[in-house]
Design an enzyme around this catalytic site. Structure first.
Site, PDB file in Angstrom:
ATOM      1  N   ARG A 145      -3.469  -6.324   4.843  1.00  0.00           N
ATOM      2  CA  ARG A 145      -4.493  -5.371   4.397  1.00  0.00           C
ATOM      3  C   ARG A 145      -5.890  -5.806   4.850  1.00  0.00           C
ATOM      4  NH1 ARG A 145      -2.658  -6.386  -1.708  1.00  0.00           N
ATOM      5  NH2 ARG A 145      -0.733  -6.798  -0.575  1.00  0.00           N
ATOM      6  N   LYS A 172       4.061 -19.408   2.595  1.00  0.00           N
ATOM      7  CA  LYS A 172       5.337 -18.792   2.224  1.00  0.00           C
ATOM      8  C   LYS A 172       6.403 -19.865   2.048  1.00  0.00           C
ATOM      9  CE  LYS A 172       4.885 -14.319   4.566  1.00  0.00           C
ATOM     10  NZ  LYS A 172       4.970 -13.504   3.359  1.00  0.00           N
TER      11      LYS A 172
HETATM   12  N1  BES Z   1       4.182  -9.618   5.995  1.00  0.00           N
HETATM   13  C1  BES Z   1       4.257  -9.761   4.595  1.00  0.00           C
HETATM   14  C2  BES Z   1       5.136  -8.705   3.932  1.00  0.00           C
HETATM   15  C3  BES Z   1       6.611  -8.900   4.062  1.00  0.00           C
HETATM   16  C4  BES Z   1       7.263  -9.889   3.371  1.00  0.00           C
HETATM   17  C5  BES Z   1       7.349  -8.024   4.825  1.00  0.00           C
HETATM   18  C6  BES Z   1       8.632 -10.017   3.471  1.00  0.00           C
HETATM   19  C7  BES Z   1       8.722  -8.151   4.909  1.00  0.00           C
HETATM   20  C8  BES Z   1       9.363  -9.149   4.239  1.00  0.00           C
HETATM   21  C9  BES Z   1       2.868  -9.631   3.973  1.00  0.00           C
HETATM   22  O1  BES Z   1       1.836 -10.147   4.735  1.00  0.00           O
HETATM   23  C10 BES Z   1       2.884 -10.409   2.696  1.00  0.00           C
HETATM   24  O2  BES Z   1       3.023 -11.588   2.751  1.00  0.00           O
HETATM   25  N2  BES Z   1       2.744  -9.717   1.584  1.00  0.00           N
HETATM   26  C11 BES Z   1       2.768 -10.337   0.316  1.00  0.00           C
HETATM   27  C12 BES Z   1       1.674  -9.748  -0.533  1.00  0.00           C
HETATM   28  C13 BES Z   1       1.427 -10.459  -1.818  1.00  0.00           C
HETATM   29  C14 BES Z   1       0.845 -11.817  -1.573  1.00  0.00           C
HETATM   30  C15 BES Z   1       0.490  -9.637  -2.665  1.00  0.00           C
HETATM   31  C16 BES Z   1       4.133 -10.089  -0.312  1.00  0.00           C
HETATM   32  O3  BES Z   1       4.696  -8.996  -0.114  1.00  0.00           O
HETATM   33  O4  BES Z   1       4.665 -10.988  -0.942  1.00  0.00           O
HETATM   34 MN    MN Z   2       1.540 -12.214   4.385  1.00  0.00          MN
END
Ligand code: BES
Ligand code: MN
Ligand code: ZN
Length: 497
Positions: free
Chosen positions: A353, A279
């Site tokens: 997921r 991230k």
């Molecule tokens: N935990 C995150 C989702 C999230 C991100 C919640 C920011 C709240 C704020 C999740 O694990 C994630 O990283 N999801 C990705 C999925 C993508 C790679 C398909 C996302 O939402 O960017």
């Molecule tokens: Mn994630």
């Protein structure tokens, strides 16, 4: 803070603080008017002088009002009757909590019926008042050694009913609110704890504590158990971390054995760096809240056990950390899930997921009445619904409707999104049964569609709480949502409206 509810004429209540509600302008609410009579009109005179702001939740503190037994009177603005709805109620209770925190009164008396909202009964008002006050008094300062704000003096709140007997429903509503607040507090504290404290092992220890305290059944699976079972997706997420994973199974049996359980599954990523699909740095600290689903499951079980609810609930928490490193999963890795289906992990940041799909397969063994998973799953959900509603997906409309109703009832609302087959093709993979990502369009929906592939044998719903589990900015912190919704859902299923 202790709550009680009893029949009591406001003017005669000997307390540190008597809270009286004002509607719009110079108009007092019903029981407040009675108190004003005893005070010889002193309260209305304060309103006439314009000392109470018109804004909902504004307060005015008066000392030593003649004719009133309480040491102080706190006037609370509700607002114009026509505009006073559930949202205004929440603002009023928030304002009240803030004011009560700032004064020295040890006990307060509140004629609760004066806060009633059109269309919601007294039990709702009792429940939401107690829950709102507890929310306002929540503090997380256990890791501050200096400049801790002094603890509020207020130790007890009496919800007063003037001239009407306290019904069993009102008592039950208060007990439900207090237990729900205890559960939400637990969820908030687990969420607020830093990721070096709140590890998968810590979550398991907290669950064990609950099990001891409330005599719950507990089982904690470790890595080797997951390997034996074949939870290839969960194992792929945890493999880059030094923190050992846990799969927590916590059972509360409040109903007959023959009654099939409601299973709650909470995403327990104690920190989400994204893994190799790292991230960006900004606000990455907030990914400590990525175990909020897990926190809400433990919180809901604490609440239901605390109020001895006549329900059978099993909480399941897959807990691990998503880290990069030499042992971490790579984009392109293909793993075999517990269901036997294979997944091409194209993005290691879509890890929620992966742990959830194995947990969903795992709970088939409990022959659940219904399964609800709760997860901070997608940033896309925040874009779609903001910080107001949790995203709801379900493969069973009756279950969805129950969740929507529980959300309305607790003002911890969800909004349903489609789970149509049309979206499934976005998950296709050239090399495995499916990919773990579906591209930018409809990111929350494709995440839910992925989970749905593992829930075919179950009545299942998914709550995406990415936007509702915590607040950012100055007020950064866990909200404890959706504990109130989950508690209401379980109680509704047990026939309690
Ligand atoms: N935990 C995150 C989702 C999230 C991100 C919640 C920011 C709240 C704020 C999740 O694990 C994630 O990283 N999801 C990705 C999925 C993508 C790679 C398909 C996302 O939402 O960017
Ligand atoms: Mn994630
Ligand atoms: Zn995540």
């Amino acid at each position: 803070m202790k709550f009680s509810i009893r029949t009591l004429a406001p003017a005669r209540a000997a307390a540190g603080c008597l809270v009286l509600a004002a509607r719009g302008g110079e108009e007092l609410a019903r029981e407040a008017r009675q108190a004003d009579k005893a005070a010889g009109g002193a309260l209305r005179r304060a309103l006439v002088r314009g000392d109470l702001a018109a804004k909902t939740g504004a307060t005015l503190l008066l000392h030593g009002v003649a004719g009133i037994a309480a040491e102080r009177v706190l006037l609370l603005r509700l607002g114009e009757p026509g505009k006073y709805d559930a949202a205004a109620f929440r603002d009023a209770v928030r304002g009240l909590a803030a004011a009560l925190k700032g004064i020295g009164a040890k006990d307060a008396v509140l004629p609760v019926a004066d806060l009633a909202v059109v269309g919601r009964g007294l039990p709702w008002t009792v429940r939401m008042t107690a829950l709102g006050l507890r929310e306002g008094f929540y503090a997380f300062d256990q890791l501050k050694t200096q400049k801790k704000p002094p603890a509020p003096a207020l130790a007890s709140v009496t919800l007063a009913l003037a001239g009407t007997p306290v019904t069993r429903q009102a008592q039950a509503a208060l007990a439900e609110a207090v237990a729900t607040a205890d559960g939400a507090d637990l969820a908030r504290t687990l969420g607020n704890l830093p990721p070096n404290h709140c590890t998968p092992a810590y979550l398991a220890d907290e669950a064990k504590k609950l099990a001891r305290q409330y005599k719950l059944g507990i089982e904690v699976l470790e890595r080797r158990d997951m390997e034996r079972l074949g939870m290839g997706a969960l194992l792929a997420v945890t493999q880059g971390s030094r923190q050992p994973p846990r799969l927590i199974v916590l059972r509360y049996a409040g109903a007959a054995k023959s009654k099939k359980p409601l299973v709650l599954i909470g995403k327990g990523i104690t920190f989400d760096t994204g893994g190799i699909s790292l991230k960006p740095g900004a606000e990455m600290d907030e990914m400590k809240f990525d175990m909020s689903g897990a926190g809400s499951v433990l919180g809901a079980i604490r609440a239901l056990a605390g109020m001895r609810a006549p329900v059978n609930v099993i909480g399941v928490v897959p807990a691990c950390e998503n880290m990069p490193g030499g042992a971490a999963t790579r984009p392109g890795d293909i793993v075999t899930t517990l269901s036997g289906q294979t997944v091409e992990i194209l993005n290691t940041d879509a890890e929620g997921r992966l742990i959830l799909c194995d947990a969903i397969s795992y709970v088939e063994r409990f022959q659940p009445e219904a399964v609800v998973d709760i997860a901070t799953l997608t940033g896309a959900c925040v874009i779609a619904l903001g910080h107001v509603a949790s995203g709801l997906f379900a493969n069973d409309q009756r279950l969805a409707d129950e969740i929507l109703a529980a959300g309305e009832d607790s003002r911890d609302r969800a909004w349903q999104m489609p789970l149509w087959e049309d979206y499934q093709e976005q998950l296709r993979s050239n090399f495995a049964d499916m990919a773990n990502i579906g591209g930018r369009p409809a990111g929350s929906i494709t995440a839910a569609c992925y989970l749905a592939r593992f829930a075919r044998k179950l009545k299942w719903a998914h709550l995406d709480i990415a936007g509702t589990a915590w607040r950012s900015g100055r007020e950064k912190g866990s909200t404890g949502r959706p504990v109130p919704l989950l508690v209401r859902l379980a109680l509704r299923k047990a026939g309690r409206r």
